[in-house]
Every structure is written in C-alpha cells, then in structure tokens.
Design a protein around this motif. Structure first.
Motif, PDB file in Angstrom:
ATOM      1  N   ALA A 255       5.103   7.246  -1.929  1.00 50.53           N
ATOM      2  CA  ALA A 255       3.980   7.766  -1.143  1.00 50.53           C
ATOM      3  C   ALA A 255       4.130   9.273  -0.930  1.00 50.53           C
ATOM      4  CB  ALA A 255       3.891   7.046   0.198  1.00 50.53           C
ATOM      5  N   SER A 256       5.358   9.735  -0.673  1.00 48.78           N
ATOM      6  CA  SER A 256       5.598  11.176  -0.510  1.00 48.78           C
ATOM      7  C   SER A 256       5.271  11.930  -1.792  1.00 48.78           C
ATOM      8  CB  SER A 256       7.065  11.423  -0.134  1.00 48.78           C
ATOM      9  OG  SER A 256       7.371  10.892   1.125  1.00 48.78           O
TER      10      SER A 256
ATOM     11  N   LYS B 136      -1.695   6.048   0.453  1.00 45.59           N
ATOM     12  CA  LYS B 136      -2.060   5.073   1.482  1.00 45.59           C
ATOM     13  C   LYS B 136      -1.771   3.650   1.014  1.00 45.59           C
ATOM     14  CE  LYS B 136      -5.683   6.051   3.924  1.00 45.59           C
ATOM     15  NZ  LYS B 136      -7.069   6.193   4.457  1.00 45.59           N
ATOM     16  N   GLN B 137      -2.041   3.365  -0.252  1.00 44.82           N
ATOM     17  CA  GLN B 137      -1.756   2.033  -0.786  1.00 44.82           C
ATOM     18  C   GLN B 137      -0.259   1.721  -0.717  1.00 44.82           C
ATOM     19  OE1 GLN B 137      -3.414   1.547  -4.713  1.00 44.82           O
ATOM     20  NE2 GLN B 137      -5.485   2.088  -4.052  1.00 44.82           N
ATOM     21  N   CYS B 138       0.558   2.718  -1.029  1.00 43.77           N
ATOM     22  CA  CYS B 138       2.013   2.528  -0.939  1.00 43.77           C
ATOM     23  C   CYS B 138       2.433   2.234   0.491  1.00 43.77           C
ATOM     24  CB  CYS B 138       2.745   3.779  -1.439  1.00 43.77           C
ATOM     25  SG  CYS B 138       2.573   4.105  -3.202  1.00 43.77           S
TER      26      CYS B 138
ATOM     27  N   LEU C  77       8.545   7.935   7.787  1.00 48.93           N
ATOM     28  CA  LEU C  77       7.366   7.088   7.577  1.00 48.93           C
ATOM     29  C   LEU C  77       6.262   7.457   8.566  1.00 48.93           C
ATOM     30  CD1 LEU C  77       5.990   4.582   6.306  1.00 48.93           C
ATOM     31  CD2 LEU C  77       7.192   3.185   8.002  1.00 48.93           C
ATOM     32  N   VAL C  78       6.624   7.684   9.814  1.00 52.11           N
ATOM     33  CA  VAL C  78       5.642   8.073  10.827  1.00 52.11           C
ATOM     34  C   VAL C  78       4.966   9.387  10.436  1.00 52.11           C
ATOM     35  CG1 VAL C  78       5.332   8.819  13.223  1.00 52.11           C
ATOM     36  CG2 VAL C  78       6.778   6.849  12.709  1.00 52.11           C
ATOM     37  N   ARG C  79       5.727  10.315   9.928  1.00 56.05           N
ATOM     38  CA  ARG C  79       5.143  11.596   9.497  1.00 56.05           C
ATOM     39  C   ARG C  79       4.084  11.373   8.420  1.00 56.05           C
ATOM     40  NH1 ARG C  79       7.299  16.463  10.857  1.00 56.05           N
ATOM     41  NH2 ARG C  79       9.206  16.481  12.134  1.00 56.05           N
ATOM     42  N   LEU C  80       4.382  10.477   7.494  1.00 58.42           N
ATOM     43  CA  LEU C  80       3.402  10.175   6.444  1.00 58.42           C
ATOM     44  C   LEU C  80       2.161   9.519   7.043  1.00 58.42           C
ATOM     45  CD1 LEU C  80       5.776   8.843   3.646  1.00 58.42           C
ATOM     46  CD2 LEU C  80       4.377  10.911   3.529  1.00 58.42           C
TER      47      LEU C  80
END
Length: 384
Positions: free
Chosen positions: A207-208, A220-222, A249-252
């Motif tokens: 995702a990153s 977003k799917q990841c 993960l929260v940052r994403l």
C-alpha cells in the motif's frame, strides 16, 4: 513494538544464578540456564538475564544460543556497539561462528546498520537465503510442530523482504532514486506475497508503494485486506503486528481519509500502551482532519459537530505534548506539528477540556463502532 520497558526486579538468592559454595557443588545443566535466560528475556528482565547468560558462556564460550541472547540483552540495555560485536561473532569469518549462521544475527545486524543501507540489504538477503534453506526441510514434514515452524519461517522471510523494501523506499537514502528501485520493491513484495499470501505486513508495505506511485485506489484495496485480517485479533495475538507497524498503518489510513479504521487501530494501540506519544499525536491529527471535513461540509459525524471533534483533537494533542515533554521524546518535528495544530485550534476558539472532564475520554472510542455507515454491526469497516 512500543518502547521497551526494562522490568527491574529485586535480585534474591532464589532468582540469581546459583553460587558454587564448595568444590563439590554441582553446576546446573546448561539447558536449565538457557531456559531461564530465555524466560527472563521474555519478561524483559535483561539485567538478570545477562547474569545467567554470562554463567552459560563461562561453561561453554562457543554456545551460539547464549551468544544470541547476549546480543539481544545488550541491545535492550542500550549497549548497541557491544550488541553489534556479539551478533557479528556469530557470523563468518569468525572461526567460532556456527554453521549455518543463525538468520537472527543477520536480521539484528540489518536493523543496526541504518548508517549503511547496502550493508543492511546484504544482511537481510543473507537471512532470507538461510531461512529459505530451513524452510525446504520443513515443507517435507507433516507433523504439527513442523507446520508451526514452517509458518514462523515464512513470517520471518516476509519481514526480511519487507525490511529490504523499506530501505529501498527510505527517502533519507540515495537508493530510492536509483532507476531499479521501483522494480526491486515490486519483485521483493511479489516474493513476499507468494511466500505468504495475504500477509498484513507485506500488503501494508505494498500500500505504501502504491501511494508513492500515486495509485490511491490500489493502496486502499491493500489496506482493506490488512484491516480485515487485523481488526478482530486480540491484543496478545502473535499475529498482531508490533506497535510501530500499526502506527504506520494508521498514517496510511489518514492519508486516504479512512478515519474510522484509523481510530479503531489507535484504540488497540492505546489499550496496550497509553503512553505512546505518536498514538496520541495521530489521534489528535485524525480528529482535526475530521473536524476540518465536517466544518467544510456543514454536517456532522456520528452526530458530532466540528466543534466537538475539534475539542477531541485539542485534548489528544495536549496529552501528546505533555507525554512528549515528560519522556524527552526525540521526535522534534512531531512536537512542532502538535504545536501548530494547537495554535490553529486556538484561533478557532477551541480550548482543551477541563482536567476533571477527562475521565470518560476512553468512552468515546466505542462511538466509532456505531451505526454511522462506516462500521457495521459486527465491527466490519466499510472503507469507501
């Protein structure tokens, strides 16, 4: 994980390594000393663990398991250079190094080589090669213990591959500007997901990468897959990633305006460590972004006005500021952003709640699991 807290215990004759009072006293078996040392490390009692480990090495100076535990204990007590030397002693060309080399030594050295990214990559890849060789033996076995070992090996391989991707993506290194950087990251993550399909850490890292490629929908799917795998895990479940990974993960989530899963993830983190500075910062930042969005739309979120959301933000940011100061936290840019956000809230007339109103702060977390259209009755998050 969060900050490691050394649990200091009073040393008694019952817990200290046995003292030999006479020439005829029988030394405890190495297996007992190794088991005790490992138990103390799990309990974070590193100082006492060091005493047992040194006792083992007095009896068996080449004991690889004891040397590995020595490196861990030194690392956790802040003796970084000594820890490095200890892990290096487990690898060639040291004549006493075991064969094959323990992959953990390479993994620790990779993390300790942040000043030399190419060396870190070499250590990660060496660990992968050793782990893959070990995995071949486990795949042929059918018993339950072997299957458990196989799962652990796959997890370690994925983490080593993800570690390489993070180095290639790190803007503080020149590697991210290399022409092969993007393809290398794609290849490493493809291998990781072939090794363990659906692995949350690999998907989060993917995702990153997708965000860096300006592909937010793919990112977003990841994250949907990641959150689906993590959201129902107990806090002590070994499958739950360490706190630093969940903060990332929260940052994403925040980058993609996925506020509900961000708050739920933060609630889990704070349940484990309510002194985590970055968690309070991200929760304050999340409420700030929600307040901003609500103010612009003129609506509410879960029947909360922008002013109420802004006050929640202010309270979190004030807590973050206090913890940052008390812990002498090293992240100065984080503190500067906190002060900037507080200043903006001040200009909007948003003040912090009185101290005696802070007792029900945790009760609001459950609101993010209510019927607001983003979380259904059994806790599934609809990320739209």
């Amino acid at each position: 994980m969060g900050r490691t807290r050394t649990k200091k215990k009073a040393h008694t004759k019952a817990t200290d390594p046995p003292v030999q009072n006479s020439p005829t006293a029988k030394a405890p078996p190495l297996s007992s000393l190794l088991e005790k040392s490992q138990s103390l490390i799990v309990q974070c009692d590193y100082e006492l663990a060091l005493r047992f480990i040194h006792r083992i090495l007095e009896q068996d100076p080449k004991n690889a398991e004891a040397k590995e535990m020595l490196g861990v204990a030194l690392l956790e007590t802040g003796e970084i250079e000594e820890a490095k030397l200890t892990f290096q002693a487990l690898l060639p060309p040291n004549p006493d190094a075991p064969s094959p080399s323990p992959p953990s030594a390479h993994l620790y050295l990779a993390q300790l080589s942040d000043d030399d990214p190419k060396l870190a990559l070499q250590h990660y890849q060496a660990a992968v090669n050793i782990l893959l060789a070990q995995l071949k033996g486990k795949v042929r076995a059918e018993d339950e213990d072997s299957k458990k070992d196989e799962t652990e090996l796959k997890t370690s391989i994925v983490r080593a591959l993800v570690g390489q991707v993070e180095i290639w993506m790190d803007p503080s290194y020149d590697l991210c500007f290399e022409p092969e950087a993007e393809k290398t990251c794609e290849d490493l993550l493809t291998m990781a997901l072939q090794m363990d399909p659906g692995n949350p850490e690999a998907l989060q890292t993917l995702a990153s990468v997708r965000m860096s490629q300006q592909r937010p929908e793919d990112a977003k799917q990841c994250l949907e897959q990641v959150w689906s795998a993590l959201k129902d895990l107990d806090l002590d479940d070994p499958k739950l990633p360490p706190i630093p990974a969940r903060l990332a993960l929260v940052r994403l989530f925040l980058e993609l305006s996925l506020y509900t899963p961000a708050l739920l993830a933060l609630h889990g983190i704070m349940s484990s460590d309510d002194q985590e500075v970055e968690a309070w910062y991200l929760e304050g930042w999340c409420f700030y972004l929600m307040a901003e969005q609500t103010q612009e739309s003129g609506g509410t979120i879960d029947e909360l006005t922008w002013q109420e959301l802004a006050k929640d933000s202010r309270d979190c940011l004030e807590t973050c500021k206090v913890l940052h100061r008390n812990q002498e936290h090293p992240d100065k840019p984080l503190l500067e952003h906190v002060k900037e956000l507080i200043s903006k809230l001040d200009s909007l007339g948003i003040s912090a709640s009185p101290l005696d109103d802070g007792g029900d702060e945790g009760e609001d977390d459950d609101d993010w699991e209510s019927d607001d259209g983003s979380v259904d009755g059994d806790g599934d998050v609809e990320m739209q």
